[in-house]
Each structure stands twice: as structure tokens, then as C-alpha cells.
Design a protein around this motif. Structure first.
Motif, mmCIF file in Angstrom:
data_model
loop_
_atom_site.group_PDB
_atom_site.id
_atom_site.type_symbol
_atom_site.label_atom_id
_atom_site.label_comp_id
_atom_site.label_asym_id
_atom_site.label_seq_id
_atom_site.Cartn_x
_atom_site.Cartn_y
_atom_site.Cartn_z
ATOM 1 N N PHE A 159 0.790 -1.226 0.000
ATOM 2 C CA PHE A 159 0.000 0.000 0.000
ATOM 3 C C PHE A 159 0.824 1.279 0.000
ATOM 4 C CE2 PHE A 159 -2.875 -3.225 1.476
ATOM 5 C CZ PHE A 159 -4.085 -2.880 0.901
ATOM 6 N N SER A 160 1.981 1.312 0.662
ATOM 7 C CA SER A 160 2.712 2.577 0.740
ATOM 8 C C SER A 160 3.203 2.982 -0.640
ATOM 9 C CB SER A 160 3.893 2.467 1.705
ATOM 10 O OG SER A 160 4.972 1.803 1.104
ATOM 11 N N ARG A 161 3.113 4.271 -0.931
ATOM 12 C CA ARG A 161 3.469 4.753 -2.261
ATOM 13 C C ARG A 161 4.939 4.475 -2.577
ATOM 14 N NH1 ARG A 161 0.296 10.343 -3.537
ATOM 15 N NH2 ARG A 161 1.085 9.778 -5.588
ATOM 16 N N LEU A 162 5.794 4.577 -1.564
ATOM 17 C CA LEU A 162 7.216 4.363 -1.803
ATOM 18 C C LEU A 162 7.500 2.911 -2.169
ATOM 19 C CD1 LEU A 162 9.858 5.939 -1.856
ATOM 20 C CD2 LEU A 162 10.252 5.177 0.494
ATOM 21 N N ASN A 163 6.857 1.978 -1.489
ATOM 22 C CA ASN A 163 7.053 0.563 -1.824
ATOM 23 C C ASN A 163 6.424 0.210 -3.163
ATOM 24 O OD1 ASN A 163 8.626 -0.163 0.391
ATOM 25 N ND2 ASN A 163 6.836 -0.492 1.685
ATOM 26 N N ILE A 164 5.330 0.883 -3.496
ATOM 27 C CA ILE A 164 4.754 0.697 -4.831
ATOM 28 C C ILE A 164 5.751 1.179 -5.887
ATOM 29 C CG2 ILE A 164 2.956 1.540 -6.413
ATOM 30 C CD1 ILE A 164 1.010 1.422 -4.028
ATOM 31 N N TYR A 165 6.406 2.305 -5.621
ATOM 32 C CA TYR A 165 7.435 2.779 -6.547
ATOM 33 C C TYR A 165 8.558 1.755 -6.678
ATOM 34 C CZ TYR A 165 11.395 5.215 -8.486
ATOM 35 O OH TYR A 165 12.484 5.538 -9.264
ATOM 36 N N TYR A 166 9.018 1.233 -5.561
ATOM 37 C CA TYR A 166 10.117 0.262 -5.572
ATOM 38 C C TYR A 166 9.790 -0.942 -6.457
ATOM 39 C CZ TYR A 166 13.384 -3.273 -3.785
ATOM 40 O OH TYR A 166 14.335 -4.267 -3.677
ATOM 41 N N VAL A 204 -2.813 0.430 -4.594
ATOM 42 C CA VAL A 204 -2.361 -0.831 -4.017
ATOM 43 C C VAL A 204 -1.778 -1.701 -5.121
ATOM 44 C CG1 VAL A 204 -4.720 -1.754 -4.191
ATOM 45 C CG2 VAL A 204 -3.069 -2.886 -2.718
ATOM 46 N N LEU A 205 -0.723 -2.417 -4.783
ATOM 47 C CA LEU A 205 -0.120 -3.383 -5.690
ATOM 48 C C LEU A 205 -0.381 -4.778 -5.147
ATOM 49 C CD1 LEU A 205 1.835 -4.151 -8.067
ATOM 50 C CD2 LEU A 205 3.670 -4.094 -6.356
ATOM 51 N N TRP A 206 -0.903 -5.660 -5.997
ATOM 52 C CA TRP A 206 -1.040 -7.079 -5.652
ATOM 53 C C TRP A 206 0.094 -7.834 -6.345
ATOM 54 C CZ3 TRP A 206 -1.852 -10.941 -2.803
ATOM 55 C CH2 TRP A 206 -2.097 -12.223 -3.286
ATOM 56 N N LEU A 207 0.967 -8.426 -5.515
ATOM 57 C CA LEU A 207 2.085 -9.206 -6.027
ATOM 58 C C LEU A 207 1.871 -10.663 -5.631
ATOM 59 C CD1 LEU A 207 4.896 -9.236 -7.427
ATOM 60 C CD2 LEU A 207 5.897 -8.927 -5.139
ATOM 61 N N PRO A 208 1.360 -11.495 -6.551
ATOM 62 C CA PRO A 208 1.117 -12.899 -6.210
ATOM 63 C C PRO A 208 2.410 -13.701 -6.223
ATOM 64 C CG PRO A 208 0.551 -12.497 -8.495
ATOM 65 C CD PRO A 208 0.967 -11.166 -7.927
ATOM 66 N N MET A 209 2.423 -14.790 -5.488
ATOM 67 C CA MET A 209 3.589 -15.669 -5.533
ATOM 68 C C MET A 209 3.754 -16.262 -6.927
ATOM 69 S SD MET A 209 5.272 -15.634 -2.723
ATOM 70 C CE MET A 209 6.252 -17.136 -2.769
ATOM 71 N N ASP A 210 2.650 -16.563 -7.565
ATOM 72 C CA ASP A 210 2.664 -17.055 -8.947
ATOM 73 C C ASP A 210 1.721 -16.180 -9.763
ATOM 74 O OD1 ASP A 210 4.325 -19.497 -8.590
ATOM 75 O OD2 ASP A 210 2.671 -20.095 -7.292
ATOM 76 N N GLY A 211 2.163 -15.736 -10.906
ATOM 77 C CA GLY A 211 1.322 -14.894 -11.742
ATOM 78 C C GLY A 211 1.849 -13.479 -11.811
ATOM 79 N N LYS A 212 1.144 -12.656 -12.574
ATOM 80 C CA LYS A 212 1.603 -11.294 -12.834
ATOM 81 C C LYS A 212 1.052 -10.326 -11.787
ATOM 82 C CE LYS A 212 2.171 -11.909 -17.822
ATOM 83 N NZ LYS A 212 1.805 -11.404 -19.166
#
Length: 407
Positions: free
Chosen positions: A37-44, A53-61
Motif C-alpha cells: 500500500f505505501s506509495r514508496l514501496n509501490i514505486y520500488y 495498491v499493488l497485488w504481487l502474487p507468488m505465482d502470476g503477474k
């Protein structure tokens, strides 16, 4: 029809995303992915400073969901799926439609949410189990790639040029701390400083940094660092005070970060109002002790050594050499660390402190900041930013640590 100002290479973003996935297997092995959720981590992880919000799955895009700034995100972000959203209740459906559905257990970077938003998220996703995933991102950011190191090395070189080479010509005893702060800003901007300094710890703020002349260095501070300062005002406890004059015979401490392309280096440069011969034995001995501790840390910090070992040695030496009373601050202002990781924020993982036993690795970037308070006089000492290499450690923010005399 615009072109992006800059793009993080796709290979670099994939490396970062895979690193978070790798650490998530240890931090939250039951989770099938992580919500950021944090904008800085989304940038990273995506290359855009997105609100959403960024959803980063273990498998998939990965799926980037944006509340505000969708078109800018589409210009900058190196992810395929970038979608608008209005409510947390839409997250699961949007990610499923993009081909990356939520699993039963989801890790969350909880530090990126207020209590209000966290409670709202839990209510909207009540059919899922949410677990903490913050440490997976912290560990991924801890080790820098060559892409990041290139930025940090350039940042450190500009930092040293500013504080060591250019600023002394603009300083003179009799200036106020505020005047000194403004001269520092002028030099920093002339060298490419991008204006922002960012902190990771919740509730911490920083602007320019600390400008502390004489006993300002021991002034009570609410900031989690050893160097005290009066600051501008109780509502803006940064930079320097307009009523404190840098007097003849006083040390001046400038603990100011530099930032380019989102990345920071940290450096403290000490100055002295008067000739070298005017320094008291107490000032000289305290500063020399801090330089010796920084040099020992640099010589010792290499892959396999732990932050706790570095901290323990410096504390032991402070006790043995008679500096325990003011090492890393006085009384309740004493801090329990001698440095910290640094990168997209000033205060990255790990702290150089007791209990931090994760071995150092090649590519980590650390700021060592041994400082010594002298009651009734000032705080003195050093800080520089160091890169851990295969064979040891080297400063990327300059390798001359003397207290510069200004007459």
C-alpha cells in the motif's frame, strides 16, 4: 501524448518482485502473495509513485490498482496490469479478472496503512486471512542491485562535494543556524539534490536535516537520532534556529541527507569556528574517537559480519575509553544504535544495533554515525554512507573525516 521522465528497467523490477517473493516464503510462508500500500514501496516494485495498491502474487503477474494518477502510472510503471479502483471491495474481483486471483491467505504490508484504512481493508476482505508481510519487503530492499548502487554512488559523491568541498567557503562564525541551513540548501540544490528526504518509520519526518551549532547538538530532540538541534520552531523541528549564532570556539554539526532519483546517502560533516589550534582537548579527543569507531566499522563490516557485532564493539570501546556517558547522545536522548541501512528512505533495515544478527551481504548500503556529546559544549562526530563489497566495505560519501576549521 507524453513520454515518461524515466523508467526502471523491466529486469530490475522483476528482480525486486522476485526478491520480495523469495523473502515472503520465510516471513509468511502460508501467504499466496502480498498487498503493498505505501506509495514508496509501490514505486520500488513498479516504477511509479502510485496512490493505490499493488497485488504481487507468488505465482502470476502483479496487478497495480490506482485511485489517483492512472495515466501517469501507465506512463511510468513497468507492469502489464494497471487498473483504476475506488473501493477495497473491488480488489479481489479486479485481480481475478486480470488473471491473478487472491488466495485464501494474503500478506499485507501493514505499515503502509493507517488503522482506519487497515480496519476497512479487513472488513472488505473478511473472507480472506490477512497476515503481516512488511519484513519481506524490508529484506528485499536491504540488498541493492547494481542499478541502485550506481545511483547511490553518484549521490554520495555529490553529497561529499557539497558538504566538504563547496559549503565551507560559504560559512563563517557569527552566522545563525538558519543562515547556515539556507547556504547548505543553496549548495545542495546546485549539485542536483531533488528536494525530498524520506523516512520509513511511522510518524517520522525530515526536512533538509540537522544544523546544530555548539550546545544545540545536545538540545533535547524528539527525532530518533543522536544529534540534537533546536530547529526552526516546536512545530518544525528541523534545519537551524534563527536565534542561535555559531560562536567562535564552537563546533558546528551538519547532519544532512542528499537525494537523487529517489535514493539517499547520509553524512554528517563537523566544522569548527576558529583555527585548528583553538580546539579544546575534549573536542579533539571526542571527535577522534568517533572517527576511529567509524573507521573500525568500515574495516570490519564485510559479508558474514552482523550489525550486532559492530554495535557491541563500539559500545565496549566507549566504555573502555571513557566516552560512555555521551556516546550516541546524552541521558534520555541516547539512541540504541550506531547506524542504519539506507536507500529509498534514510532509515532502512537493518539498524546497527543489539539483537540484529542477520549477516551483512554484498550490496548492502549502511550509514555509520558514531557521535559523542560533550556536556555543556556540543556534540561532535561523523557519519558517512558505506557500501558492502565482496571483500569489505567502502565509503561512497567521501573518505576525509576531519572537523573542518572555519575562520
Amino acid at each position: 501524448m507524453f513520454e515518461p521522465l524515466a523508467r526502471i528497467p523491466d529486469a530490475e523490477l522483476h528482480r525486486r518482485q522476485d526478491s520480495v517473493r523469495h523473502y515472503l516464503q520465510t516471513v509468511a510462508p502460508e501467504a499466496g502473495g502480498i498487498l503493498v500500500f505505501s506509495r514508496l514501496n509501490i514505486y520500488y516494485l513498479t516504477g511509479t509513485f502510485g496512490q493505490g495498491v499493488l497485488w504481487l502474487p507468488m505465482d502470476g503477474k502483479p496487478v497495480l490498482l490506482i485511485r489517483t494518477g492512472l495515466n501517469r502510472a501507465r506512463l511510468e510503471a513497468g507492469v502489464e496490469h494497471i487498473l483504476p479502483f475506488k473501493s477495497y471491495s473491488q480488489l479481489a474481483g479486479l485481480c481475478a479478472d486480470a488473471g491473478s486471483p487472491f488466495p485464501q491467505t494474503i500478506a499485507v504490508v501493514m505499515a503502509g496503512l493507517t488503522w482506519q484504512l487497515g480496519s476497512m481493508l479487513a472488513a472488505k476482505l473478511k473472507e480472506y486471512t490477512l497476515v503481516p508481510g512488511d519484513h519481506a519487503v524490508a529484506l528485499a530492499k536491504m540488498v541493492k542491485s547494481e542499478f541502485e548502487l550506481d545511483i547511490l554512488r553518484r549521490c554520495g559523491a555529490l553529497h561529499h562535494t557539497s558538504l566538504h568541498d563547496l559549503l565551507p567557503a560559504k560559512l563563517k562564525p557569527g552566522m545563525t543556524e538558519r543562515e547556515i541551513a539556507h547556504q547548505a540548501w543553496e549548495v545542495f540544490f546546485s549539485q542536483g539534490h531533488m528536494g525530498m528526504l524520506r523516512m520509513q518509520a511511522h510518524g517520522e519526518e525530515i526536512f533538509l536535516g540537522h544544523v546544530a551549532a555548539g550546545d544545540s547538538g545536545n538540545y533535547p530532540s524528539g527525532f530518533n537520532g543522536p544529534l540534537g538541534l533546536r530547529g526552526e520552531h516546536p512545530a518544525s523541528v528541523f534545519m537551524g534556529n534563527a536565534n542561535k549564532v555559531w560562536e567562535y570556539g564552537e563546533p558546528l554539526m551538519l547532519d544532512i541527507g542528499f537525494q537523487i532519483e529517489g535514493y539517499h546517502t547520509d553524512k554528517t560533516q563537523a566544522y569548527f569556528a576558529g583555527p585548528e589550534s583553538a580546539k579544546s582537548d575534549a573536542i579533539r579527543a571526542a571527535h577522534d574517537f568517533c572517527v576511529a569507531m567509524q573507521e573500525w566499522c568500515c574495516e570490519t563490516a564485510k559479508p558474514g559480519v552482523t550489525p550486532a557485532e559492530l554495535y557491541a564493539y563500539c559500545i565496549d570501546q566507549a566504555e573502555k575509553q571513557g566516552f560512555a556517558d555521551g556516546f550516541m547522545g546524552l541521558d534520555e536522548s541516547k539512541v540504541p544504535f550506531i547506524g542504519h541501512g539506507i536507500g529509498l528512505t534514510i532509515d532502512e533495515y537493518p539498524p546497527i544495533a543489539r539483537g540484529f544478527d542477520v549477516p551483512l551481504e554484498k550490496g548492502m548500503v549502511l550509514a555509520f554515525e558514531p557521535k559523542q556529546s560533550i556536556r555543556g559544549v556540543a556534540m561532535v562526530g561523523v557519519e558517512n554512507t558505506f557500501e558492502i563489497t565482496d571483500t569489505g566495505c567502502r565509503s561512497i560519501s567521501g573518505d576525509t573525516y576531519e572537523m573542518i576549521p572555519i575562520e
